[in-house]
Design a protein around this motif. Structure first.
Motif, PDB file in Angstrom:
ATOM      1  N   ALA B 331      39.471  67.480  27.444  1.00 25.22           N
ATOM      2  CA  ALA B 331      39.834  67.042  26.089  1.00 25.22           C
ATOM      3  C   ALA B 331      41.181  67.617  25.662  1.00 25.22           C
ATOM      4  O   ALA B 331      41.976  66.936  25.005  1.00 25.22           O
ATOM      5  CB  ALA B 331      38.744  67.447  25.102  1.00 25.22           C
ATOM      6  N   LEU B 332      41.448  68.863  26.050  1.00 21.65           N
ATOM      7  CA  LEU B 332      42.738  69.471  25.712  1.00 21.65           C
ATOM      8  C   LEU B 332      43.867  68.755  26.443  1.00 21.65           C
ATOM      9  O   LEU B 332      44.888  68.400  25.857  1.00 21.65           O
ATOM     10  CB  LEU B 332      42.734  70.965  26.065  1.00 21.65           C
ATOM     11  CG  LEU B 332      41.843  71.871  25.198  1.00 21.65           C
ATOM     12  CD1 LEU B 332      41.734  73.263  25.804  1.00 21.65           C
ATOM     13  CD2 LEU B 332      42.372  71.963  23.767  1.00 21.65           C
ATOM     14  N   LYS B 333      43.664  68.539  27.740  1.00 23.40           N
ATOM     15  CA  LYS B 333      44.667  67.838  28.560  1.00 23.40           C
ATOM     16  C   LYS B 333      44.952  66.451  27.990  1.00 23.40           C
ATOM     17  O   LYS B 333      46.094  65.993  27.978  1.00 23.40           O
ATOM     18  CB  LYS B 333      44.163  67.695  29.999  1.00 23.40           C
ATOM     19  CG  LYS B 333      44.333  68.943  30.839  1.00 23.40           C
ATOM     20  CD  LYS B 333      45.740  69.031  31.395  1.00 23.40           C
ATOM     21  CE  LYS B 333      45.933  70.294  32.212  1.00 23.40           C
ATOM     22  NZ  LYS B 333      47.361  70.672  32.296  1.00 23.40           N
ATOM     23  N   SER B 334      43.896  65.781  27.539  1.00 22.16           N
ATOM     24  CA  SER B 334      44.052  64.439  26.975  1.00 22.16           C
ATOM     25  C   SER B 334      44.922  64.459  25.731  1.00 22.16           C
ATOM     26  O   SER B 334      45.479  63.442  25.340  1.00 22.16           O
ATOM     27  CB  SER B 334      42.687  63.851  26.629  1.00 22.16           C
ATOM     28  OG  SER B 334      41.899  63.758  27.785  1.00 22.16           O
ATOM     29  N   ASN B 335      45.000  65.624  25.090  1.00 22.26           N
ATOM     30  CA  ASN B 335      45.862  65.782  23.927  1.00 22.26           C
ATOM     31  C   ASN B 335      47.192  66.433  24.293  1.00 22.26           C
ATOM     32  O   ASN B 335      47.930  66.875  23.400  1.00 22.26           O
ATOM     33  CB  ASN B 335      45.148  66.625  22.867  1.00 22.26           C
ATOM     34  CG  ASN B 335      44.073  65.843  22.125  1.00 22.26           C
ATOM     35  OD1 ASN B 335      44.381  64.935  21.364  1.00 22.26           O
ATOM     36  ND2 ASN B 335      42.816  66.171  22.368  1.00 22.26           N
TER      37      ASN B 335
END
Lengths: 373, 373
Positions: B331-335
């Motif tokens: 989820a962090l990477k996706s942001n």
């Protein structure tokens, strides 16, 4: 226990085997006598060569199949006409274990010597004691060689104990979700379940009344046990973080989440059909189980010949995981024993052997069908 | 609780932060006032740019480091000179959570409104409430931007909640053995631990006396919890099927196996240092934790900029397994947020973040050292 008596009366097929001589136990203690409740299905052929002995798991009973009773059997998925354990082809025997509470002698039975119920005066029972008692029944029926023996979980432990001690008495063995010994992890989980019962003041050192059994303790024990029987994935799919009844959180110490309510329901219904002391004795029997010789499994099987094994594990079973089945497979193979093994890919956890599972049915059917009666 | 008061008196570094205005809670309820027990180590630099906030886990306290006290800190492995959380370089802050029993306001605190201890009148607390209370303390100290925030297990949940709600208030985040939400499995295990306490008649709906607290219930809760903190492998290596004291089985309902005795010891010692009601409140806070928006994790982080993350999981942690850490990483990477991730290969289970682990130390040290104060 009143309810259990009621259940037993509802099973027309139920029979009793009584043993009235001294029965020595592994612990060194002995029973003056015992009885076993058992059921049979199908017809024993003239050669007595089509008998399959089914061992039940912790909370099971002899009632493996619904048949003409009003009560579901615990293995209706696997037993019946057109099922792997085909009652039109095989003669099935299922016996309530010694120490149990479904008709066989256990801590809630009447001790003739002392004119009262055994309670904690009942001697400690091992898996081997359970097997030895059933062996006397099989001798009594007059079967010298079983076509197969099978069981899941501690039923599988009994099957393992049987084949090690009476290798000439079965042609094949089917083990499901089981292990050659209770692991540290198994013991730890069994111990907290026992502590749940011990902690209930109604338990009263085993001397509870029929009117006030240790319901809270037994329910909690079963709740803990039930978590270990399911897989994390199946729990997630079934309940997620769903809330019980309410669209919003209540911020109360109630069963707010569905999974809490489910565990409570499962635990409560169990207290209506099981004896707390039996739960203690049977979980101890699991803990004691270890068929290894000096912690080595290969020598445990070195006397077994001409017996075919089928070993099944379930991918999501974390209580008796696949590696424990593989240990048995490895030890059997090392003794050049005929063994088939499959890990069934299913997300239902340890209890997978109890549900409607096509792979389980097909593999079991084929294994049995390939052995000529 | 008498013992806890004694423990607190033994920590010269302990300070209190008092808040005397209404403090609104997520549940809709509020506290008229509260206090937080906290400790600090090292020196806050002139720019107030070297502060690290450490969040403790379920049974922790503000006493993260032994320092000049007579009592071991719960994170002495990671805190100190020459440790990743270097007290000669950083200013460390650790705060006992709201709802806890180590000096901060919780169910065992005195409720001025009713002239008695809160007990179950204490309002339900969430992880976000814990974080909001600590935020007031950090404001009070005058720190506008923390150098880092960190925590394992529910300490990690607090760090996650912090960075989501106060993203401008930290430059970096280190999460260990944690998750973005409590799973069905987590809730189930927390629930049986709470039921253990509820089942103890001494619990008395939360109104136990100091002389007769619900020791049996709290011990059992901790025993269950402790099983989930360890790995099956570490339990096996440590205890195997070793017997306690005796070379032979006793065939008694005692703690015959070493693992049983170990769990009993761990459970008992816990009852000497923790309040049963706090255990109930904090486990509920865990269950409520879910930072997702409509069950989606990616949107939860879409407002975060310029914050560096380090996420660590432990290969043998089955309570908060690696996949739960990976969900956060994804989820962090996706942001497009700067995140480093490592699964540390260690067999100690969930509690791995608390022990002497070289990989954990090195990775944490390097992560912090690469950010300029």
């Amino acid at each position: 226990m009143i309810i259990i008596e009621f259940i037993l009366k509802d099973i027309p097929n139920l029979k009793y085997f009584e043993w009235n001589k001294i029965f020595k136990l592994v612990s060194g203690e002995s029973l003056q006598n015992f009885k076993l409740a058992y059921e049979t299905y199908g017809v024993l052929n003239k050669e007595k060569s089509n008998a399959i002995l089914i061992f039940h798991a912790l909370s099971g009973s002899s009632h493996v199949y619904r048949d003409n009773s009003n009560m579901d059997g615990w293995w209706d998925e696997m037993v019946g006409p057109d099922k792997p354990f085909n009652i039109e082809k095989y003669f099935l025997i299922c016996v309530n274990v010694l120490g149990g509470c479904y008709g066989s002698t256990g801590p809630s039975s009447y001790d003739q010597k002392n004119n009262k119920e055994y309670r904690l005066d009942f001697p400690m029972i091992t898996i081997h004691d359970m097997v030895n008692a059933i062996k006397l029944l099989i001798d009594h029926i007059g079967i010298r060689k079983l076509f197969s023996i099978t069981g899941g979980s501690i039923g599988g432990m009994q099957a393992l104990d049987w084949v090690i001690h009476y290798p000439e008495m079965t042609r094949s063995v089917i083990l499901m979700a089981t292990a050659a010994y209770a692991t540290t992890f198994n013991i730890a989980f069994n111990e907290v379940q026992r502590q749940s019962i011990f902690s209930d003041p109604n338990w009263n050192n085993g001397n509870y009344s029929k009117e006030r059994p240790p319901i809270n303790g037994l329910r909690l024990a079963r709740q803990i046990g039930h978590i270990t029987y399911l897989s994390e994935d199946s729990m997630k799919k079934k309940f997620g973080r769903n809330l019980q009844n309410n669209p919003k959180l209540l911020f109360q110490f109630t069963q707010e989440f569905e999974v809490e309510s489910y565990l409570h329901y499962k635990g409560t219904s169990f207290t209506e059909r099981f004896d707390a002391n039996s739960y203690l004795y049977i979980t101890k029997a699991i803990d004691y189980f270890d068929i290894r010789k000096n912690q080595k499994l290969i020598p445990a099987f070195n006397h077994i010949k001409n017996t075919k094994f089928l070993i099944l594990s379930f991918s999501s079973d974390w209580l008796y995981p696949t590696r424990q089945s593989k240990e048995i497979v490895y030890a059997l193979k090392s003794n050049e024993i005929d063994v088939s093994f499959a890990e069934i890919d299913i997300n239902y956890g340890h209890d997978s052997f109890l549900i409607d599972c096509l792979d389980l049915k097909e593999i079991t059917f084929n294994f049995l069908n390939n052995i000529k009666i």
